[in-house]
Design a protein around this motif. Structure first.
Motif, short mmCIF file in Angstrom:
data_model
loop_
_atom_site.label_atom_id
_atom_site.label_comp_id
_atom_site.label_asym_id
_atom_site.label_seq_id
_atom_site.Cartn_x
_atom_site.Cartn_y
_atom_site.Cartn_z
N TYR A 90 33.79 9.38 23.74
CA TYR A 90 33.67 10.85 23.74
C TYR A 90 34.35 11.47 22.52
N ARG A 91 34.33 10.76 21.41
CA ARG A 91 35.02 11.22 20.21
C ARG A 91 34.41 12.48 19.63
N ASP A 92 33.14 12.76 19.97
CA ASP A 92 32.48 13.93 19.41
C ASP A 92 32.59 15.16 20.31
N THR A 93 33.27 15.03 21.43
CA THR A 93 33.44 16.18 22.31
C THR A 93 34.49 17.13 21.74
N LYS A 94 34.43 18.36 22.17
CA LYS A 94 35.32 19.39 21.63
C LYS A 94 36.78 19.06 21.89
N ARG A 95 37.09 18.56 23.07
CA ARG A 95 38.48 18.28 23.43
C ARG A 95 39.06 17.16 22.57
N VAL A 96 38.30 16.09 22.40
CA VAL A 96 38.80 14.97 21.60
C VAL A 96 38.90 15.37 20.14
N ARG A 97 37.96 16.15 19.63
CA ARG A 97 38.05 16.62 18.24
C ARG A 97 39.28 17.48 18.02
N ARG A 98 39.61 18.28 19.04
CA ARG A 98 40.80 19.12 18.92
C ARG A 98 42.07 18.26 18.89
N ILE A 99 42.09 17.21 19.70
CA ILE A 99 43.23 16.28 19.67
C ILE A 99 43.31 15.58 18.32
N ALA A 100 42.15 15.23 17.76
CA ALA A 100 42.11 14.50 16.49
C ALA A 100 42.63 15.35 15.33
N GLU A 101 42.71 16.67 15.49
CA GLU A 101 43.21 17.53 14.44
C GLU A 101 44.73 17.58 14.38
N LYS A 102 45.40 17.03 15.39
CA LYS A 102 46.86 17.08 15.43
C LYS A 102 47.45 16.09 14.42
N PRO A 103 48.58 16.45 13.81
CA PRO A 103 49.22 15.55 12.84
C PRO A 103 49.56 14.19 13.43
N ALA A 104 49.92 14.15 14.72
CA ALA A 104 50.29 12.88 15.35
C ALA A 104 49.10 11.93 15.40
N PHE A 105 47.90 12.47 15.49
CA PHE A 105 46.70 11.64 15.55
C PHE A 105 46.53 10.88 14.24
N ALA A 106 46.66 11.59 13.13
CA ALA A 106 46.54 10.94 11.81
C ALA A 106 47.67 9.93 11.61
N LYS A 107 48.85 10.27 12.09
CA LYS A 107 49.98 9.34 11.97
C LYS A 107 49.72 8.07 12.76
N ALA A 108 49.14 8.22 13.96
CA ALA A 108 48.83 7.05 14.79
C ALA A 108 47.80 6.15 14.09
N LEU A 109 46.76 6.73 13.53
CA LEU A 109 45.73 5.94 12.85
C LEU A 109 46.29 5.26 11.60
N GLU A 110 47.16 5.96 10.90
CA GLU A 110 47.76 5.36 9.70
C GLU A 110 48.61 4.14 10.05
N THR A 111 49.41 4.28 11.11
CA THR A 111 50.25 3.16 11.54
C THR A 111 49.39 2.03 12.08
#
Length: 213
Positions: A66-87
């Protein structure tokens, strides 16, 4: 129904849900209640392990399908999300084993992992190992340090020991919730200030990216 009977009947379910959606406070409380012989120790640990495991599998599933849903996209915009993917890109196995121990990344990390290239089978295996260690460790903390907590409560409320334990748990939960709320507000302010800083920097350059003189 007495408080003791209520805990005996619904305590394990509460630990399961608490481990899934709240975190360490519920699991440590389960160990403390096991120390008081109100819940079985093994049952408390199993509820903690399974609650944590199934919740993170659910979050992983949300990220994967469900990565394309509005809720998941909103979560993906958080700085912690990018930090998690980077790690995750740098240390995939270690990160999956340890994210539930990292403050501020526990809920968002399995969603981020779900959007990555990590195979579902790999996540299931590593998630099970991590949930097992996490649930057992924090249940043991509540059980082993139960004597000290009960002694503290006994000094303050000698005739209402169980009520004192409940108050202690509520205070701890509120304190943790307050810290998490402050950290979310701080992260949102930091994230909001970054675009303004970028815009200010862009306004000082010409079309070629050079600072005008």
């Amino acid at each position: 129904m007495s408080i003791e009977s209520f805990i005996s009947q619904y305590g394990l379910a509460a630990i399961f849900l608490g481990a899934a959606f709240e975190g360490e406070t519920s699991v440590v409380t389960g160990g403390l209640l096991a120390h008081q012989h109100l819940l079985p120790l093994v049952g408390s640990a199993v509820a903690a392990v399974t609650g944590s495991f199934f919740a993170d599998q659910l979050f992983f599933f949300a990220g994967r399908h469900y990565r394309d849903t509005k809720r998941v996209r909103r979560i993906a915009e958080k700085p912690a999300f990018a930090k998690a993917l980077e790690t995750l890109d740098r240390h995939p196995t270690i990160f999956i084993l340890s994210f539930r121990f990292l403050y501020g990344l526990r809920t968002i990390s399995p969603i981020a992992i779900g959007t990555s290239h990590i195979p579902a089978r790999t996540f299931v295996m590593l998630n099970a190992i991590s949930a097992l260690v996490w649930g057992v460790v924090f249940t043991a903390i509540g059980y082993v340090f139960g004597d000290g907590l009960i002694e503290l409560v006994d000094k303050v409320m000698p005739k209402q020991k169980l009520a004192g334990v409940a108050i202690l748990v509520v205070v701890a939960a509120l304190a943790i919730a307050g810290v998490r709320y402050w950290r979310r507000r701080h992260a949102s302010r930091t994230g909001a200030s970054q675009p303004r800083a970028n815009a200010a920097a862009a306004s000082t350059t010409d079309g070629s990216g050079r600072t005008p003189v």
